[in-house]
Design a protein around this motif. Sequence first.
Motif, PDB file in Angstrom:
ATOM      1  N   ARG B 146       0.759  -1.250  -0.011  1.00 42.63           N
ATOM      2  CA  ARG B 146       0.008   0.107  -0.128  1.00 42.63           C
ATOM      3  C   ARG B 146       0.767   1.309   0.017  1.00 42.63           C
ATOM      4  N   GLU B 173      -6.821   1.516  -7.601  1.00 40.27           N
ATOM      5  CA  GLU B 173      -7.730   1.656  -6.728  1.00 40.27           C
ATOM      6  C   GLU B 173      -7.798   0.449  -5.527  1.00 40.27           C
ATOM      7  N   GLY B 177      -6.891   0.849  -1.792  1.00 41.19           N
ATOM      8  CA  GLY B 177      -8.336   0.779  -1.197  1.00 41.19           C
ATOM      9  C   GLY B 177      -9.125   2.283  -1.267  1.00 41.19           C
ATOM     10  N   VAL B 178      -8.934   3.206  -2.387  1.00 43.33           N
ATOM     11  CA  VAL B 178      -9.675   4.361  -2.209  1.00 43.33           C
ATOM     12  C   VAL B 178     -10.179   4.501  -3.800  1.00 43.33           C
ATOM     13  N   LYS B 179     -11.246   5.345  -4.060  1.00 40.40           N
ATOM     14  CA  LYS B 179     -11.670   5.889  -5.422  1.00 40.40           C
ATOM     15  C   LYS B 179     -10.547   6.673  -5.877  1.00 40.40           C
ATOM     16  N   LEU B 180      -9.916   6.673  -7.237  1.00 37.02           N
ATOM     17  CA  LEU B 180      -9.259   7.733  -7.641  1.00 37.02           C
ATOM     18  C   LEU B 180      -9.813   8.424  -8.991  1.00 37.02           C
ATOM     19  N   ALA B 227      -1.868   8.591  -4.542  1.00 39.56           N
ATOM     20  CA  ALA B 227      -3.336   8.568  -3.409  1.00 39.56           C
ATOM     21  C   ALA B 227      -3.555  10.114  -3.089  1.00 39.56           C
ATOM     22  N   TRP B 231      -4.927  10.941   2.514  1.00 41.98           N
ATOM     23  CA  TRP B 231      -4.994   9.483   2.705  1.00 41.98           C
ATOM     24  C   TRP B 231      -4.337   8.802   3.873  1.00 41.98           C
TER      25      TRP B 231
END
Lengths: 231, 231
Positions: B146, B173, B177-180, B227, B231
């Motif tokens: 990550r 993503e 673990g996040v929307k980009l 990121a 974050w």
Amino acid sequence: MTETPLPKDAAYNPICTVDAVLLTIEGDCLKVLLHRRPKAPFEGCWALVGGYIHRDEDQGVLEAVQRILRDKAGLPALHLEQLQTYSGPKRDPRGWSVSVAHLGLVPRAQLELPQDPDVLLTDVEELPELAFDHRTILDDAVARLRGKSAYSTLPASFLDALFTLPELHRAYEIVLGVKLDPSSFRRKALDRGMIEDSGEMRTDGSRRPAKLYRLCAPAQTFDQTFAPQQW
Amino acid sequence: MTETPLPKDAAYNPICTVDAVLLTIEGDCLKVLLHRRPKAPFEGCWALVGGYIHRDEDQGVLEAVQRILRDKAGLPALHLEQLQTYSGPKRDPRGWSVSVAHLGLVPRAQLELPQDPDVLLTDVEELPELAFDHRTILDDAVARLRGKSAYSTLPASFLDALFTLPELHRAYEIVLGVKLDPSSFRRKALDRGMIEDSGEMRTDGSRRPAKLYRLCAPAQTFDQTFAPQQW
DNA sequence: GCAATAGTGTCTTTTAGACACTATCTG
DNA sequence: CAGATAGTGTCTAAAAGACACTATTGC
């Protein structure tokens, strides 16, 4: 390929050691602690500080390194992290070996070096020939320090618990090897919540006294870098 | 402290093994390869893929891991890097041990898994109980992936040599673990010289075909992160 | 006051994030 | 043409870099 075939799935344990790249800042230079090897292999050659694990007292490789540093350089607790493990059949003439290398950072004042011609604190740019693959380990250690320093509080490990902002600034410049704009540096250090005002001041011979700061957290990393963009 | 005192400076070699956290992306999830241990200690327990060093053929711990992965998972060359070394007197019931852990990333299609109930590819969020300290190693591996992915090309290791920009976007993503934002992502990937147009296109069942890109360099890191800031 | 170092303010350029918009395919 | 995914353009806000400026000490 080998003259004495071994049972392939049996436990075979290589020679296992730990080493430390102990770095400090002295006279605006990054320096590393070396010692002259008293016995073979590489007798009389300069090498990193290292040794064997003591199964009865060491709780892990980190503790083994701490013990060795305490014995060989009279060191208190300090910033110490695992670097990388080096291995292979040829790096030690005695046979297949594994060395778990560590990176240690200390303020120069906390280093109590014995008056011993077999102990040397030298500029990382002016190295003698080193035993084993210690030159590679050292180069990797400096690269790791440089890389990580750009976006972490790592260079503060070279300073005492209380330090001035210009001192911190200088430590970053030495480690990163570039000039940093004092104003931008100050803004970044403060805005990111990296350091906090201790309330005290220091008047060390210079002209205007400076505020003393301390780290907010012992180790912290950031998204944005302290180093310039095209670095 | 110990019942059988040992000569403190004699070479003592702990049990020495290598382990691999082999990760892949399947069904929009990060998954890890596990196998059931056929013998003690931890017989029948799920564990990371690992084994002993073969002194006659392995040129280093990395090569030992490659050999073990080839034998146990039929794997070709892939992104493989050293993670960290885990050690201590208690992590293995047989005694003081050292394990050099590695992180491996493969595109799912390149993984040839045997039809074997003792081999498992499972979501890193839904893990069974693991042998030794393998849970810790796995958590560290995912954290490293990550962390590094935010400012490197690492997630591209989960894709084939040629890939579309939306595929790359999705890989980031999943790993982060996040929307980009698709637009920002595209700009960053292209402006930083991370990928280059291959000239080819792909029409995989979807509507509009997409350009196929490849990495400019096998592994690259950046100053700026992919990121989001907080974050 | 002067020299020297500590610390502030501000302007310009770059980069990020959001999001509306256009393009090209299948059916 | 409709629906879906690929890809572009543009506006705003935040951050970086440069650098002029003010502040506080010793002598």
